[in-house]
Write a protein that holds these residues in place. Structure first.
Motif, PDB file in Angstrom:
ATOM      1  N   VAL A 110     -59.486 115.686  59.824  1.00 37.30           N
ATOM      2  CA  VAL A 110     -58.172 115.624  60.469  1.00 37.30           C
ATOM      3  C   VAL A 110     -57.453 114.336  60.076  1.00 37.30           C
ATOM      4  O   VAL A 110     -56.291 114.342  59.690  1.00 37.30           O
ATOM      5  CB  VAL A 110     -58.297 115.729  62.004  1.00 37.30           C
ATOM      6  N   CYS A 111     -58.149 113.209  60.166  1.00 34.75           N
ATOM      7  CA  CYS A 111     -57.586 111.928  59.752  1.00 34.75           C
ATOM      8  C   CYS A 111     -58.647 110.857  59.942  1.00 34.75           C
ATOM      9  O   CYS A 111     -59.743 111.116  60.444  1.00 34.75           O
ATOM     10  CB  CYS A 111     -56.319 111.558  60.530  1.00 34.75           C
ATOM     11  N   GLY A 112     -58.322 109.628  59.561  1.00 31.17           N
ATOM     12  CA  GLY A 112     -59.168 108.479  59.818  1.00 31.17           C
ATOM     13  C   GLY A 112     -58.426 107.493  60.703  1.00 31.17           C
ATOM     14  O   GLY A 112     -57.248 107.677  61.019  1.00 31.17           O
ATOM     15  N   MET A 113     -59.119 106.435  61.099  1.00 27.77           N
ATOM     16  CA  MET A 113     -58.481 105.398  61.911  1.00 27.77           C
ATOM     17  C   MET A 113     -59.231 104.081  61.736  1.00 27.77           C
ATOM     18  O   MET A 113     -60.461 104.054  61.694  1.00 27.77           O
ATOM     19  CB  MET A 113     -58.476 105.781  63.393  1.00 27.77           C
ATOM     20  N   SER A 114     -58.483 102.998  61.624  1.00 29.05           N
ATOM     21  CA  SER A 114     -59.045 101.655  61.604  1.00 29.05           C
ATOM     22  C   SER A 114     -59.003 101.092  63.013  1.00 29.05           C
ATOM     23  O   SER A 114     -58.024 101.295  63.745  1.00 29.05           O
ATOM     24  CB  SER A 114     -58.248 100.751  60.663  1.00 29.05           C
ATOM     25  N   LEU A 115     -60.043 100.338  63.385  1.00 29.49           N
ATOM     26  CA  LEU A 115     -60.145  99.772  64.730  1.00 29.49           C
ATOM     27  C   LEU A 115     -60.729  98.372  64.656  1.00 29.49           C
ATOM     28  O   LEU A 115     -61.769  98.166  64.018  1.00 29.49           O
ATOM     29  CB  LEU A 115     -61.034 100.659  65.604  1.00 29.49           C
ATOM     30  N   GLY A 116     -60.054  97.431  65.311  1.00 25.33           N
ATOM     31  CA  GLY A 116     -60.579  96.076  65.315  1.00 25.33           C
ATOM     32  C   GLY A 116     -59.612  95.102  65.952  1.00 25.33           C
ATOM     33  O   GLY A 116     -58.713  95.490  66.712  1.00 25.33           O
ATOM     34  N   HIS A 117     -59.798  93.829  65.628  1.00 25.03           N
ATOM     35  CA  HIS A 117     -58.954  92.749  66.148  1.00 25.03           C
ATOM     36  C   HIS A 117     -57.884  92.410  65.110  1.00 25.03           C
ATOM     37  O   HIS A 117     -58.211  92.090  63.959  1.00 25.03           O
ATOM     38  CB  HIS A 117     -59.792  91.508  66.449  1.00 25.03           C
ATOM     39  N   ALA A 118     -56.633  92.455  65.500  1.00 23.60           N
ATOM     40  CA  ALA A 118     -55.532  92.186  64.573  1.00 23.60           C
ATOM     41  C   ALA A 118     -55.473  90.708  64.206  1.00 23.60           C
ATOM     42  O   ALA A 118     -55.754  89.834  65.035  1.00 23.60           O
ATOM     43  CB  ALA A 118     -54.209  92.605  65.198  1.00 23.60           C
ATOM     44  N   ILE A 119     -55.081  90.438  62.962  1.00 22.56           N
ATOM     45  CA  ILE A 119     -54.777  89.069  62.543  1.00 22.56           C
ATOM     46  C   ILE A 119     -53.298  88.838  62.842  1.00 22.56           C
ATOM     47  O   ILE A 119     -52.418  89.351  62.135  1.00 22.56           O
ATOM     48  CB  ILE A 119     -55.063  88.850  61.050  1.00 22.56           C
ATOM     49  N   GLU A 120     -53.020  88.086  63.886  1.00 18.70           N
ATOM     50  CA  GLU A 120     -51.639  87.939  64.349  1.00 18.70           C
ATOM     51  C   GLU A 120     -50.758  87.203  63.347  1.00 18.70           C
ATOM     52  O   GLU A 120     -49.548  87.433  63.296  1.00 18.70           O
ATOM     53  CB  GLU A 120     -51.628  87.206  65.697  1.00 18.70           C
ATOM     54  N   SER A 121     -51.348  86.329  62.545  1.00 15.11           N
ATOM     55  CA  SER A 121     -50.555  85.514  61.630  1.00 15.11           C
ATOM     56  C   SER A 121     -50.177  86.228  60.342  1.00 15.11           C
ATOM     57  O   SER A 121     -49.367  85.721  59.566  1.00 15.11           O
ATOM     58  CB  SER A 121     -51.324  84.230  61.282  1.00 15.11           C
ATOM     59  N   GLU A 122     -50.762  87.401  60.090  1.00 13.02           N
ATOM     60  CA  GLU A 122     -50.457  88.130  58.848  1.00 13.02           C
ATOM     61  C   GLU A 122     -49.057  88.728  58.922  1.00 13.02           C
ATOM     62  O   GLU A 122     -48.738  89.462  59.868  1.00 13.02           O
ATOM     63  CB  GLU A 122     -51.475  89.241  58.625  1.00 13.02           C
ATOM     64  N   PRO A 123     -48.210  88.444  57.927  1.00 15.97           N
ATOM     65  CA  PRO A 123     -46.845  88.983  57.935  1.00 15.97           C
ATOM     66  C   PRO A 123     -46.777  90.501  58.088  1.00 15.97           C
ATOM     67  O   PRO A 123     -45.885  91.027  58.747  1.00 15.97           O
ATOM     68  CB  PRO A 123     -46.270  88.535  56.580  1.00 15.97           C
TER      69      PRO A 123
END
Length: 242
Positions: free
Chosen positions: A210-223
């Motif tokens: 059906v689809c995939g998904m990424s899961l984790g902690h975001a890097i807030e400083s990444e543009p």
């Protein structure tokens, strides 16, 4: 019906609204910040309350971490590179269902183009820079460095309505993730590589991706994580009938 479902009062409605409003497609994660299995199980336990036609619950979930995640990344990135080197090889990889229309029309094609060029513009990728576009697209197949990759399948015997049910299940995972300080990125980009993914995750011959998904902690400083797509105003898609 469970009486607690009827009588439960949402004590902090603002938090519910914030969880929905702060969900976005995260494209840069901390690779070295793991997500505990207990957290993932909590998200899935909440998501299983999603509605489905006659309670069919068509979802099947595969959680990839560590070596299983990395091995899949290597396999799919190699196939993606092979297609880039020889576009004729794209015929070897087909999506099992049409996620996008065969013919694009306005306003959908306009929104799609705005989305693509706005993202590339933010990343400094100019029109015609095919190598950079390829590299950015391949970030999908690296789960944007998220430590957790999720693959979602359902039995082929199920009807089109089950995909609608699935959408509600996926949304519940993404909203629930916000309550743990986590972010997600739902990804239909994986669908074309189902013939690699399904054997890797041990799915049966009766299942389709059906689809995939990424899961984790975001890097807030990444543009790239400052990129948030616009939405149509309510009056743009709503008609009130008295």
């Amino acid at each position: 019906m469970n009486p607690t479902q009827v009588s439960t009062v949402v004590a902090d409605p603002a938090s519910v609204a914030d969880a929905i409003g702060s969900r976005f497609s995260c494209r840069a994660f901390h690779r070295d910040k793991p997500v505990a299995r207990e957290q993932i199980e909590e998200l899935l336990a909440l998501a299983r309350r999603s509605p489905s036609g006659t309670n069919t619950q068509p979802w099947k979930v595969y959680v990839l971490q560590g070596a299983s995640r990395d091995a899949l990344v290597d396999k799919v990135c190699a196939a993606h590179d092979a297609i880039y080197a020889d576009p004729a090889r794209a015929a070897e990889f087909r999506e099992e269902y049409d996620y996008y229309p065969e013919k694009w029309v306005s306003p959908y094609i306009d929104r799609r183009r705005e989305n693509g060029w706005s993202l590339y513009g933010l990343l400094g990728i100019a029109k015609g820079e095919k190598d950079k576009m390829h590299a950015q697209h391949q970030r999908n197949y690296r789960f944007f460095d998220a430590p957790v990759g999720l693959m979602f399948t359902m039995d082929r015997v199920m009807g089109r309505g089950s995909l609608m049910d699935y959408g509600m299940f996926l949304q519940n995972i993404m909203v629930a993730a916000r309550s743990h300080g986590l972010h997600t990125c739902p990804q239909a980009a994986w669908n074309g590589f189902a013939k690699i993914i399904l054997p890797h995750i041990g799915a049966s011959d009766s299942e389709m991706l059906v689809c995939g998904m990424s899961l984790g902690h975001a890097i807030e400083s990444e543009p790239v994580n400052s990129f948030h797509t616009p939405r149509e105003p309510v009056e743009g898609f709503t008609r009130w009938l008295d």
